[in-house]
Write a protein that holds these residues in place. Structure first.
Motif, mmCIF file in Angstrom:
data_model
loop_
_atom_site.group_PDB
_atom_site.id
_atom_site.type_symbol
_atom_site.label_atom_id
_atom_site.label_comp_id
_atom_site.label_asym_id
_atom_site.label_seq_id
_atom_site.Cartn_x
_atom_site.Cartn_y
_atom_site.Cartn_z
ATOM 1 N N ALA A 61 1.942 8.352 5.064
ATOM 2 C CA ALA A 61 2.726 9.351 5.805
ATOM 3 C C ALA A 61 3.383 8.718 7.029
ATOM 4 O O ALA A 61 4.524 9.051 7.371
ATOM 5 N N ASP A 62 2.694 7.780 7.679
ATOM 6 C CA ASP A 62 3.262 7.086 8.838
ATOM 7 C C ASP A 62 4.405 6.164 8.410
ATOM 8 O O ASP A 62 5.413 6.056 9.103
ATOM 9 N N LEU A 63 4.247 5.499 7.272
ATOM 10 C CA LEU A 63 5.325 4.647 6.743
ATOM 11 C C LEU A 63 6.565 5.503 6.489
ATOM 12 O O LEU A 63 7.675 5.144 6.888
ATOM 13 N N TRP A 64 6.377 6.647 5.857
ATOM 14 C CA TRP A 64 7.519 7.509 5.564
ATOM 15 C C TRP A 64 8.150 8.034 6.843
ATOM 16 O O TRP A 64 9.369 8.201 6.918
ATOM 17 N N ALA A 65 7.340 8.302 7.865
ATOM 18 C CA ALA A 65 7.885 8.744 9.160
ATOM 19 C C ALA A 65 8.742 7.636 9.772
ATOM 20 O O ALA A 65 9.832 7.902 10.302
ATOM 21 N N MET A 66 8.271 6.401 9.707
ATOM 22 C CA MET A 66 9.044 5.269 10.234
ATOM 23 C C MET A 66 10.355 5.116 9.452
ATOM 24 O O MET A 66 11.404 4.855 10.041
ATOM 25 N N GLU A 67 10.299 5.289 8.155
ATOM 26 C CA GLU A 67 11.499 5.168 7.330
ATOM 27 C C GLU A 67 12.523 6.256 7.653
ATOM 28 O O GLU A 67 13.722 6.009 7.579
ATOM 29 N N GLY B 241 0.788 -1.222 0.000
ATOM 30 C CA GLY B 241 0.000 0.000 0.000
ATOM 31 C C GLY B 241 0.822 1.275 0.000
ATOM 32 O O GLY B 241 0.271 2.368 0.007
ATOM 33 N N ASN B 242 2.156 1.162 -0.016
ATOM 34 C CA ASN B 242 3.025 2.338 -0.108
ATOM 35 C C ASN B 242 2.809 3.003 -1.470
ATOM 36 O O ASN B 242 2.199 2.422 -2.360
ATOM 37 N N ILE B 243 3.317 4.210 -1.632
ATOM 38 C CA ILE B 243 3.221 4.907 -2.907
ATOM 39 C C ILE B 243 4.568 4.812 -3.617
ATOM 40 O O ILE B 243 5.612 5.047 -3.024
ATOM 41 N N GLY B 244 4.528 4.453 -4.876
ATOM 42 C CA GLY B 244 5.733 4.372 -5.688
ATOM 43 C C GLY B 244 5.382 4.604 -7.144
ATOM 44 O O GLY B 244 4.293 5.102 -7.453
#
Length: 197
Positions: free
Chosen positions: A88-94, A60-63
């Motif tokens: 946005a939460d995934l990117w924050a974790m990254e 479900g990430n954006i690419g």
């Protein structure tokens, strides 16, 4: 460019998160002054991303391809999945550079008031991934809101009989806090001190 076009550009910019009308006016004026360095390349990039951006079919990430870079990376296949509410939460974790596994974006949280149940989110897909990918740990990195915690407990219940360890972020994440607004150190501390659900 007519004033109507300028006004429309400012209105469109003002709709972006974190920008109001005054900030949008300043941003537009700055881009116009640096047209060759900023405005033209930004316009070209926006068109390219608009044409190619898509949701990863696995997490479900954006690419820009069917599988995002994280899902394609063999280095990330370590039997851990971190579950987040949105991209946005995934990117924050990254940004914290602490988590080396893969992700699963739910697309929201359970909400009886908004009639959002498990099937409206990507919870069934998560359960399928746990089984098919041989996942040993699911880390629930959901926002510390009532809906986030309700969703976390629901997922923990769904995974309870599947022999997978279910943990959640611990210290550092304030009640009512959202991951996208936390600093990298707080996210790192919370990830290190995760606890079993």
């Amino acid at each position: 460019m007519s004033n109507t076009d300028l006004d429309h550009l400012i209105e469109m910019m003002a709709k972006l998160p974190g920008l109001g009308p005054r900030s949008a006016r300043r941003a537009v004026l700055h881009m116009i002054k640096k047209r060759a360095l900023l405005m033209t390349p930004l316009s070209d990039t926006l068109q390219k991303v608009a044409a190619t951006a898509r949701e990863c079919i696995t997490c479900g990430n954006i690419g820009t391809t069917d599988l995002c870079d994280i899902c394609e990376s063999p280095k990330r296949a370590n039997s851990e999945i971190c579950v987040v509410e949105d991209v946005a939460d995934l990117w924050a974790m990254e940004r914290s550079q602490m988590f080396k596994g893969r992700y699963h974006v739910l697309g929201g949280t359970l909400s009886a008031l908004d009639a959002i149940g498990p099937d409206e989110l990507r919870i069934p897909k998560l359960v399928d991934r746990v089984t098919s990918e041989g996942i040993s740990e699911v880390i629930l990195a959901l926002n510390a809101t009532i809906d986030g915690q309700t969703t976390a407990h629901y997922i923990a219940g769904e995974l309870e009989q599947r022999g997978v360890k279910v943990t959640s972020l611990a210290q550092g994440v304030p009640i009512g806090g959202e991951l996208d607004y936390l600093d990298d150190g707080t996210i790192s501390a919370a990830l290190k001190a995760r606890k079993v659900m």
